[in-house]
Design an enzyme around this catalytic site. Structure first.
Site, mmCIF file in Angstrom:
data_model
loop_
_atom_site.group_PDB
_atom_site.id
_atom_site.type_symbol
_atom_site.label_atom_id
_atom_site.label_comp_id
_atom_site.label_asym_id
_atom_site.label_seq_id
_atom_site.Cartn_x
_atom_site.Cartn_y
_atom_site.Cartn_z
ATOM 1 N N SER A 129 -6.389 10.830 41.500
ATOM 2 C CA SER A 129 -6.201 9.601 40.714
ATOM 3 C C SER A 129 -7.504 8.848 40.512
ATOM 4 C CB SER A 129 -5.230 8.672 41.430
ATOM 5 O OG SER A 129 -3.966 9.248 41.519
ATOM 6 N N GLU A 244 5.664 26.340 45.903
ATOM 7 C CA GLU A 244 6.709 25.860 46.796
ATOM 8 C C GLU A 244 6.181 24.733 47.680
ATOM 9 O OE1 GLU A 244 8.283 28.638 49.696
ATOM 10 O OE2 GLU A 244 8.614 26.852 50.900
#
Lengths: 390, 376
Positions: A129, A244
């Site tokens: 971010s 996953e």
């Protein structure tokens, strides 16, 4: 259809439990049960203990030093972990960088980093971010320019969890402004000790310092620290999202939180009787427990599908949305149970039973779970597009 | 039906709102938080000089004889900036307890006058570790008679206690632990022998303490064994005040969020252009408006001669506003994203302030049950 675990799996569960009971240090267990994050040293201590038994990376394949466990084994391990009160240590290296290097790393990168990640020798932080790039991650601006054999990085990352602990950072940087914004992003490894790297602490609403803003001012890194090809960083980031993600639903943690909440409600006397005997409160716990049951079986279905080769894609958004909702509700109920003991701040057990000492801080920081790792709003978008085709 | 303010009330509202907007900005509040008291004694004096401390107290005690509406106006404005000075503890709770308790008028008058002048701070100690929100569940004991009583036991989370000069304490003089009769109110000097504080900061930035009494000398306030009705009314008045405070805080959190989604850009546009967020801001707006209605309702009902009518009004307001306040607080943080999670922005502070509101003077469940019982 059946939901039973095999005799071998149950035997495995028993072995895990025995190992935890024999190896989990009491002070770490206590902190974990009170909902307090471990500090750097404690995290590394526990990480090394896990690694000494080959359990540092339950989601890695065996060839890289992981456990190579089946989805059932991972699930059972997680269940036992919370049952015995073992900390859930968050290693960005284990959870995120490892799988990236397995899929995209060069042999040299794997040899250099994987053993050190497993043994908690290097602390990795994640530089994704930016102040202007949150939900819209692809608009990131931190720029890396190749000069000779080195990339020179300039820009700033925000919400870098535990950057103040970190030795290294894996990050997404802009290497091109041509074409679609996703196509000019690269995945790069940086050294936190570089003189151009500055870390500014950000205290969050639990009163603690987990988060940071990091500034890169001519930070240099050898071009061999590029993972995958230049301008293919978005592929790497997306791979992680569909890879996953063990335990994203947090079922085991929420189950343990319910058990703890009930135990606490039994021993907390509110106006002459245990709080659990207040029907209004008991019904609220029951409602969350029922919701969790639905999540647990949805999680089982996803696990079963991925065991037979189906890659969980947008489905993991469902698990995250519902899982974080339940975690937040449970934290909210604990604050409700605390009553006036929600007031004392930054004290642990000095002003009341230590069970409530960290309840509100956990509730406060728990609000972040629907913001980080793709906010709930982003997860809804992923599902409406990826599953419903809207 | 008339929801307009009188000319005097309008002036009060304007002056408090102006002070808050100009002098109680977030940065100034943060500076006050760095002091030991965690509130400003200078500002407290200023409030006294402006007449805000005596505004809603009776004239015979040196107040200006205003109604609950004046108290509402000040409380809403104070809540909108999370004002740290002990207005709730000392003025709303302690001064009203003194006024409402029977007993020696001279003693009470002197104390209330000192409060109004800004020279005396008193906190009310009523909650206990196992009392929940039941004001009649009192295990602190008082033994004695006439002028001389001694207190034993513990009270928890007494707000502003570390800076208080005196405490008003509920204690049992007779009866079983949860009997309404047999609860008495006492005045205790903060520095009396046998009074011990475990002090701490509170989540909303203030100070509080648990207090143990070990044969602490105390003066009876009002009639022995008849303190419950007084305390119940005081907490009702205080509940109405924190509903107004919460309204102010909710409105500020809503306004900040509205402003944020108009200016924060992602995907090349302000995030306020996303319909999902537009609808959620409308939900926040509706929560604020409905809460304002409840705050008006409860402020007008406090003066009712019928105690049960007053109780039902207070409980309906608190039961309604708890979930609304929580929702606005949570949405303000969520919609701000990461920056809403930080100490640096005021939104996270409003979140904490509103979280505490939910569990103060009775949870939503407590008040819903109380309302149901009163209206069966």
């Amino acid at each position: 259809m059946n939901i039973d675990f095999t005799a071998e799996e149950l035997q495995f569960k028993e072995e895990v439990r025995e190992w935890f009971n024999a190896n989990l240090p009491a002070d770490l267990k206590r902190k974990s049960e009170l909902g307090i994050a471990l500090n750097k040293e404690e995290t590394q201590t526990w990480g090394k203990i896990l690694n000494s038994n080959g359990w540092a990376a339950i989601n890695w394949p065996k060839e890289y030093g992981g456990t190579g466990w089946s989805v059932s084994q991972k699930h059972l391990f997680d269940e036992v972990r919370v049952e015995v009160g073992a900390p859930n240590i968050m290693s960005m290296g284990v959870a995120m960088l490892g799988p990236v290097l397995h899929a995209f790393g060069t042999d040299e990168q794997k040899a250099e980093h994987l053993p050190r990640i497993l043994n908690y020798d290097d602390w990795w932080c994640q530089g994704y971010s930016e102040p202007g790039a949150g939900s819209d991650l692809a608009s990131l601006k931190t720029a890396a320019k190749l000069e000779g054999d080195e990339y020179v990085v300039n820009g700033s990352k925000i919400w870098t969890t535990y950057a103040h602990y970190a030795d290294k950072m894996f990050c997404l940087v802009r290497t091109s402004t041509e074409g679609r914004k996703q196509e000019g992003i690269s995945f790069l490894l940086l050294d936190m000790n570089d003189p151009g790297m500055t870390v500014r602490p950000i205290v969050s609403i639990d009163g603690e310092h987990h988060l940071n803003q990091t500034f890169m001012d001519d930070v240099r890194t050898h071009k061999s620290n590029l993972v995958h090809e230049e301008n293919k960083g978005w592929t790497v980031a997306k791979y992680l999202l569909t890879h996953e993600r063990t335990g994203i639903a947090g079922v085991a943690g929420s189950k343990a939180a319910i058990a703890k909440l009930k135990a606490l409600a039994k021993k907390t006397i509110v106006d002459g009787k245990p709080a659990i005997e207040n029907e209004q409160f008991a019904m609220k716990i029951a409602q969350v427990e029922v919701d969790l049951k639905a999540l647990e079986y949805t999680n089982f279905r996803t696990l079963a599908a991925s065991a037979t080769g189906g890659a969980p894609g947008a489905e993991s958004s469902l698990l995250k949305i519902k899982g974080t909702q339940i975690q937040q509700l449970l934290a909210e109920l604990k604050v409700e149970l605390a009553g006036y003991l929600a007031y004392p701040w930054g004290t642990l057990g000095e002003a009341g039973p230590e069970d409530f000492g960290h309840a509100v801080a956990s509730y406060n920081f728990g609000r972040a779970s629907t913001i980080y790792g793709g906010s709930t709003e982003v997860q809804y978008n992923v599902m409406s597009k990826g599953i419903l085709g809207l | 039906m008339d929801f307009s303010l009188s000319e005097e009330q309008q002036l009060i509202k304007e002056s408090v709102d102006k002070f808050i907007a100009k002098d109680y900005v977030f940065e100034n509040r943060n500076k006050i938080l760095e002091t030991e008291d965690r509130f400003s004694r200078d500002l407290w004096k200023q409030y006294a000089e402006l007449g805000w401390l005596g505004m809603a107290l009776p004239e015979e005690y040196g107040g200006f004889g205003g109604s609950a509406v004046e108290n509402m106006l000040v409380s809403e404005a104070f809540g909108s900036a999370m004002v740290l000075e002990p207005y709730l503890s000392t003025v709303v709770m302690a001064a009203n307890a003194l006024v409402l308790a029977g007993g020696s008028e001279d003693q009470k008058k002197e104390l209330v006058e000192q409060i109004i002048a800004g020279d005396l701070l008193i906190s009310v100690a009523y909650a206990e570790a196992e009392s929940g929100y039941n004001l009649a569940n009192v295990s602190v004991t008082a033994n004695g008679s006439g002028d001389s009583y001694s207190l034993n036991g513990e009270k928890i989370v007494v707000l502003n206690a570390p800076s208080a000069d005196k405490f008003i304490v509920s204690a049992r003089t007779s009866g079983e632990q949860s009997d309404q009769s047999g609860v008495s109110l006492f005045l205790v000097d903060a520095n009396a022998t046998g009074v011990e504080l475990t002090s701490y900061n509170t989540m909303d930035g203030g100070r509080g303490a648990n207090i143990t009494f070990n044969n602490a000398s105390a003066t009876l306030l009002g009639a022995e064994g008849e303190g419950f009705e007084v305390l119940d009314q005081v907490i009702d008045i205080a509940t109405a005040a924190i509903c107004a405070q919460a309204l102010g805080a909710m409105n500020t959190a809503f306004q900040r969020t509205l402003e944020y989604i108009k200016t924060r850009e992602q995907f090349g546009v302000p995030i306020g252009t996303f319909q999902v967020l537009q609808h959620r801001l409308v939900d926040m707006f509706m929560a604020v408006e409905a809460s304002r209605s409840m705050v008006y309702m409860v402020s007008m009902s406090l003066a009712s001669d019928d105690a049960n009518e007053r109780r039902a009004a207070v409980s309906s307001a608190k039961a309604f506003m708890g979930p609304e306040a929580r929702k606005v607080a949570q949405e303000a943080v969520q919609i701000h994203g990461g920056v809403g999670m930080t100490e640096e922005l005021d939104v996270g502070h409003y979140f904490r302030y509103l979280t505490l509101f939910c569990g103060t003077f009775g949870s939503t469940d407590y008040h819903l049950k109380r309302f149901a019982e009163l209206t069966q």
